[in-house]
Design an enzyme around this catalytic site. Sequence first.
Site, PDB file in Angstrom:
ATOM      1  N   HIS A   1      50.596  47.834  24.720  1.00 37.04           N
ATOM      2  CA  HIS A   1      51.823  47.419  25.431  1.00 37.04           C
ATOM      3  C   HIS A   1      51.680  47.572  26.948  1.00 37.04           C
ATOM      4  O   HIS A   1      52.675  47.739  27.653  1.00 37.04           O
ATOM      5  CB  HIS A   1      53.050  48.220  24.975  1.00 37.04           C
TER       6      HIS A   1
ATOM      7  N   SER B   1      42.528  35.852  52.888  1.00 38.86           N
ATOM      8  CA  SER B   1      43.823  35.215  53.085  1.00 38.86           C
ATOM      9  C   SER B   1      43.918  34.728  54.522  1.00 38.86           C
ATOM     10  O   SER B   1      43.340  35.316  55.430  1.00 38.86           O
ATOM     11  CB  SER B   1      44.919  36.255  52.814  1.00 38.86           C
TER      12      SER B   1
END
Length: 446
Positions: free
Chosen positions: A157, A279
């Site tokens: 999970h 970036s």
Amino acid sequence: MASKLWEKSVQVNHDVETYTVGRDREMDLYLAKYDVLGSLAHIKMLESIGLLTADELSALTAELRKIHSEIEAGKFVIEEGIEDVHSQVELMLTRRLGDIGKKIHSGRSRNDQVLVDLRLFIRSEIEDIVHHITLLFKTLNEQSMRYRNVLMPGYTHLQVAMPSSFGLWFGAYAEALVDDLTVLKAAYEVTDRNPLGSAAGYGSSFPLNRTMTTRLLGFHSLDYNVVYAQMGRGKTERIVANAIANVAATISKLAFDACMFNSQNFGFIKLADEFTTGSSIMPHKKNPDVFELTRAKCNKLQALPFEISLITGNLPSGYFRDLQLVKESFLPAFDELKHIIDMVNAMMAQVKVNEHILDDSRYDLMFSVEEVNRLTREGMPFRDAYKKVGLDIEAGKFSPVKAVDHTHEGSIGNPCNEEIARLYRSVLESFDFETYHKAFSSLLNE
Ligand code: ARG
């Protein structure tokens, strides 16, 4: 002069021609050398049943071999106004040999020509893919051995769950490739059957020797029933696309793990700077674009069997032009997959793993089961031990011993990398590429 094999007195409307030829002149280049190999086998067989003389056979053979080397040298083009590779090769033979060139199409149709071209193409592409997968398997298997003792958290999970290791992480993806290869082998077997001689899908009144072309092309056996042979169009591609999709699914999952583990919030692995991208605004960024594109490309490849199912799913038996469109997404998929595997292989070979993940106390609770098991081994019933550890955790009294002692097959302490490599090898060795290599070499040289 009519530019189509089938044009008689009426010339086809130009827009119709553009629409029906579509991207075939580009797509058929993938098939060109296999089209020539198919023809080399076909004419040898035609000579054996008296439809070509020995001289005609040797003239055609020499010319087809010449065309084959032109293709290998990148000099082959499907000319403007020529429909497809089958027409182009016949046109070249007729230009160079006159009437002899016009005899080559006895007892076949472009329907079984494209069928056999596809089978030969797929066989050799699968061989390539197997080679690329093997390199990736080796990298993953080696990395698993190298980092066998480096622990990391395992998640369920996406919640910290139990101790795992980089040995298990790398090794899991290596073992996944064993199964992917097994399915690829099944796809290879389906492909390795000769459809040539089914002609338009209903055979021929010439006494074709299909067993002979099967041997000449190095096929393991043939698609016997001519109607079924034609039904193989689309079906073979779908089966092979499913095999490709399995590999893609494995790599896609690996790519997601790698992106996630590389994020600062995990910090489990580090990609080399030259394998990351920057970036335009944020000067600090080192982004895992390669794995992100890998994930998307793999997801696209997983759409391929669905696309083929939808193109072919509502067709009855017999040939339909619909089948032509399958080539557009199917043929380029092999190069795409090879490229993906190579990039992932390079990334996985150089990735650095964090050997100190567990120094961070946020992972302490993953040792809870180890403590339960320790108490159980000392004689406390499992449920009581479970409860005691649970209460200790709630009371803030749990302090883990950060060591594990897993010994069973496939566990942290015993990842079975040699066994997995043995499994891989046995699937790998079950492929027979030799037979077709020998057959091609005879067709081209003897
Ligand atoms: N370009 C065609 C295809 O890929 C070749 C077969 C053409 N056959 C026909 N009956 N029109 O399907």
